[in-house]
Every structure is written in C-alpha cells, then in structure tokens.
Scaffold this motif. Structure first.
Motif, PDB file in Angstrom:
ATOM      1  N   SER A   1       0.794  -1.237   0.000  1.00  0.00           N
ATOM      2  CA  SER A   1       0.000   0.000   0.000  1.00  0.00           C
ATOM      3  C   SER A   1       0.829   1.291   0.000  1.00  0.00           C
ATOM      4  O   SER A   1       0.417   2.274  -0.637  1.00  0.00           O
TER       5      SER A   1
ATOM      6  N   ALA B   1      -4.387   8.022  -1.547  1.00  0.00           N
ATOM      7  CA  ALA B   1      -5.611   7.388  -2.031  1.00  0.00           C
ATOM      8  C   ALA B   1      -5.360   5.921  -2.380  1.00  0.00           C
ATOM      9  O   ALA B   1      -6.157   5.042  -2.045  1.00  0.00           O
ATOM     10  N   VAL B   2      -4.235   5.664  -3.050  1.00  0.00           N
ATOM     11  CA  VAL B   2      -3.878   4.276  -3.387  1.00  0.00           C
ATOM     12  C   VAL B   2      -3.631   3.468  -2.118  1.00  0.00           C
ATOM     13  O   VAL B   2      -4.056   2.305  -2.000  1.00  0.00           O
TER      14      VAL B   2
ATOM     15  N   LEU C   1      -4.902   3.907   0.892  1.00  0.00           N
ATOM     16  CA  LEU C   1      -6.178   3.610   1.555  1.00  0.00           C
ATOM     17  C   LEU C   1      -6.987   2.583   0.781  1.00  0.00           C
ATOM     18  O   LEU C   1      -7.638   1.711   1.365  1.00  0.00           O
ATOM     19  N   LEU C   2      -6.926   2.673  -0.553  1.00  0.00           N
ATOM     20  CA  LEU C   2      -7.684   1.730  -1.386  1.00  0.00           C
ATOM     21  C   LEU C   2      -7.160   0.302  -1.202  1.00  0.00           C
ATOM     22  O   LEU C   2      -7.946  -0.635  -1.004  1.00  0.00           O
ATOM     23  N   LEU C   3      -5.832   0.121  -1.266  1.00  0.00           N
ATOM     24  CA  LEU C   3      -5.249  -1.210  -1.096  1.00  0.00           C
ATOM     25  C   LEU C   3      -5.514  -1.755   0.310  1.00  0.00           C
ATOM     26  O   LEU C   3      -5.788  -2.946   0.489  1.00  0.00           O
ATOM     27  N   THR C   4      -5.432  -0.880   1.309  1.00  0.00           N
ATOM     28  CA  THR C   4      -5.706  -1.304   2.687  1.00  0.00           C
ATOM     29  C   THR C   4      -7.160  -1.736   2.825  1.00  0.00           C
ATOM     30  O   THR C   4      -7.461  -2.753   3.468  1.00  0.00           O
ATOM     31  N   ALA C   5      -8.066  -0.972   2.204  1.00  0.00           N
ATOM     32  CA  ALA C   5      -9.490  -1.319   2.274  1.00  0.00           C
ATOM     33  C   ALA C   5      -9.767  -2.667   1.625  1.00  0.00           C
ATOM     34  O   ALA C   5     -10.537  -3.481   2.146  1.00  0.00           O
ATOM     35  N   VAL C   6      -9.125  -2.919   0.473  1.00  0.00           N
ATOM     36  CA  VAL C   6      -9.311  -4.214  -0.201  1.00  0.00           C
ATOM     37  C   VAL C   6      -8.787  -5.349   0.668  1.00  0.00           C
ATOM     38  O   VAL C   6      -9.423  -6.406   0.792  1.00  0.00           O
TER      39      VAL C   6
END
Length: 332
Positions: free
Chosen positions: A117, A146-147, A149-154
């Motif tokens: 991430s 943003a990337v 947070l996106l990878l962490t969320a996935v």
C-alpha cells in the motif's frame, strides 16, 4: 500413533509375523500388510479380534491419540472430561482443511496488499522530488494516499469475508475437542505430504525478504538520487510482500493440520490456558482503565496521567509471562 502403527507394534511385541497374525484372524497376509501400511482399514469385527489377540481394548486401537494402554482401572475423571468434548467428524475435518486451503492464498494476498500500500506513495514522492519531472508534491501525495487507503481497504475486505467463511470452525482453534476414528491419521498423512512444500515455501520467502534489502543498500552506498532511493524502497516493499505472501500461504495450510491434531499452539492445554489468559487480560486492562480514570480525576492532570498506560503496557508483558509459567503453558 495411528491404528497401522499400533498393529505393527502389538504384532511385534507378540513375536508374530504378518503371516502368523493373518492366520489367527482368518485373512490373507496381504490384508495385514495393507492395514500396517495404512493402505486400508480393518472392519470392526477384525478390530475386535485383534484387541482380544493383543490383550488390549478396542479404544486403544481405534483412538489415534491414545499412546498407552491402561490395563488396570481407567481414570474415570479423565474419561468423563473427554466425553464432554465436542467430536470432530471426518467430513468436518476435511471441510475445515479445504476451507483453510482455499482461503490461504487470499489471506496471503491481503497481507501483501498491506505491505504494498505505501509503494505508490513512495514512488510519487520520489518523482515529485525529482527536478526532471513536473509533478507537484500536493497532488502526488494525495494520489499516493488514495492508493494506500484503497489497497488497505481491499485487504481488510478480504480478511473480513474470509473470516466469515471460517466462522463456523472457530471452536477448533479456541476449544479442546475430540476427533472421530481415522481423523488424526488422515490429517497426519496430509501434514507429512505437505511438509516438503511448507519447508520450501518458508525458505524461499525468508530468502526473498533478506535479499529485498540489497538494492536499497547498494543505492545508498552509491549516493544515488532521491528518486532512485525511493524506487529501491518501493522495490524492497514489493519483494517483502512477495516473500511474506509465500510464508503466509504455506504456514496457513500447515497450521490447519496443527489445529485438527491439536499440536503446537493449538494443543488442548494451551487452549484452556489461553481462555484463562483472555480473562486475565480483560481484568488487567479494566483495572488499568479504572486506575487511570481515578488518578486523573483526583489530580486533574490528564496529560501526565497518560504515563499509566505506558507503565501498564510494560508490566503486562511481565505479568503475562509469570502467569504462563504458573499455568505451565510451556510444559505441555
């Protein structure tokens, strides 16, 4: 010790060959050979016959976890305690192993996403620092975050969904249980077959994590530019993510076997003690919270009182270790 090993052990104790045992049981020598190699399982009638011939109980022959035969009066208290435990069938054990094998790659990928991430943030920061690229620091950091947070969320989504799929098997990791006939032998066989792949995966993952540091060390020694250093840091995280992915995959599958066999961290005694330690931890931190609130209210110095948490954190390690020694967790 599984049934096959016990047949071999008892036959040799009596000084019989496979032919001798086969003759007494009214079967062929090939049948005895298959039983002893775990290629097939004798029917219940033959098990009863063998128990009578060997002078042991059928429980001793059929229960994989029984290593010694008590030829005197059974310990009723231990037997009564075991009879209260939940029994795991062959179907349930296979379902658990299949579920863990299915979720192992996704769990490994989720961990890799957490490690990957920050890579975009590092790369964009390096590009923003470089005079060769016209990229403002503000937008670069915004995209990088943003990337991240996106990878962490996935990754979190994968972990939550897989945990829900495994929720019906949680008792296997938390509570002592008994297995039905043949389950332990089947799982031991799977564990033996997987041992070489586990060792290889663990070794490769460890080597990759060690090698991952080399590019960054080389770049630092050569006084490389900030962009190159950021790129090497990103490469380091990518390689570590790959190495950890391999280790998590193989470890998850191996630990699923340990869970059914109740070995290592999943032994019956450690599960019982872990439950007690959980209650101790809850009581400890509730007491710490009460002390913090009481002291802060009395002194009206909420800032200085935060040191209580630091002290409590250090003391907790000592208290936890002492309780483990008292409960003899390491001796089981």
């Amino acid at each position: 010790m599984i049934l096959a090993d016990k047949i071999i052990d008892e036959r040799k104790k009596n000084g019989w060959s496979q032919e001798d045992l086969a003759e007494q049981l009214g079967v062929s020598r090939q049948s005895v050979s298959k039983w002893e190699s775990a290629g097939s399982v004798p029917d219940l009638k033959k098990v009863i016959q063998m128990a009578e011939l060997f002078g042991v109980s059928t429980d001793y022959l059929l229960k994989d976890e029984m290593e010694k035969e008590n030829r005197g009066i059974a310990e009723t208290s231990g037997r009564d305690a075991d009879s209260l435990l939940r029994r795991v069938s062959m179907e349930e054990a296979n379902a658990f192993l299949d579920a863990k094998r299915e979720t192992a790659p996704r769990l490994a990928n989720a961990v890799s996403l957490f490690l990957l991430s920050p890579v975009a943030l590092l790369l964009l920061a390096g590009i923003a620092e470089s005079p060769n690229y016209n990229l403002a620091e503000g937008p670069a950091m915004a995209v990088g975050l943003a990337v991240l947070l996106l990878l962490t969320a996935v990754g979190v989504f994968i972990q939550i969904t897989d945990r829900n799929k495994l929720s019906r098997f949680e008792y296997l990791e938390r509570e002592p249980f008994e297995t039905e006939y043949g389950v332990s032998g089947m799982v031991k066989e799977k564990k033996r077959d997987y041992e070489s792949r586990y060792s290889l995966g663990l070794a490769c993952g460890t080597v990759i994590c060690i090698v991952a540091v080399i590019p960054l060390l080389v770049a630092g020694a050569m006084d490389a530019s900030d962009l190159v250093l950021f790129l090497c840091a990103g490469l380091l995280l990518a390689l570590v993510a790959l190495g950890v992915n391999l280790m998590v995959r193989v470890s998850t599958i191996k630990e699923s076997c340990d869970t059914i066999l109740q070995e290592g961290n999943y032994s019956k005694n450690k599960k019982r003690v872990q439950a007690k330690m959980g209650a101790l931890s809850a009581a400890y931190w509730c007491l710490t919270t009460a002390i913090y609130l009481g002291w802060s209210t009395w002194t009206q110095d909420w800032e200085e009182s935060r040191i209580i948490w630091a002290v409590a954190g250090v003391l907790y390690g000592g208290v936890y270790g002492i309780m483990r020694m008292i409960l003899k967790v390491d001796g089981d």
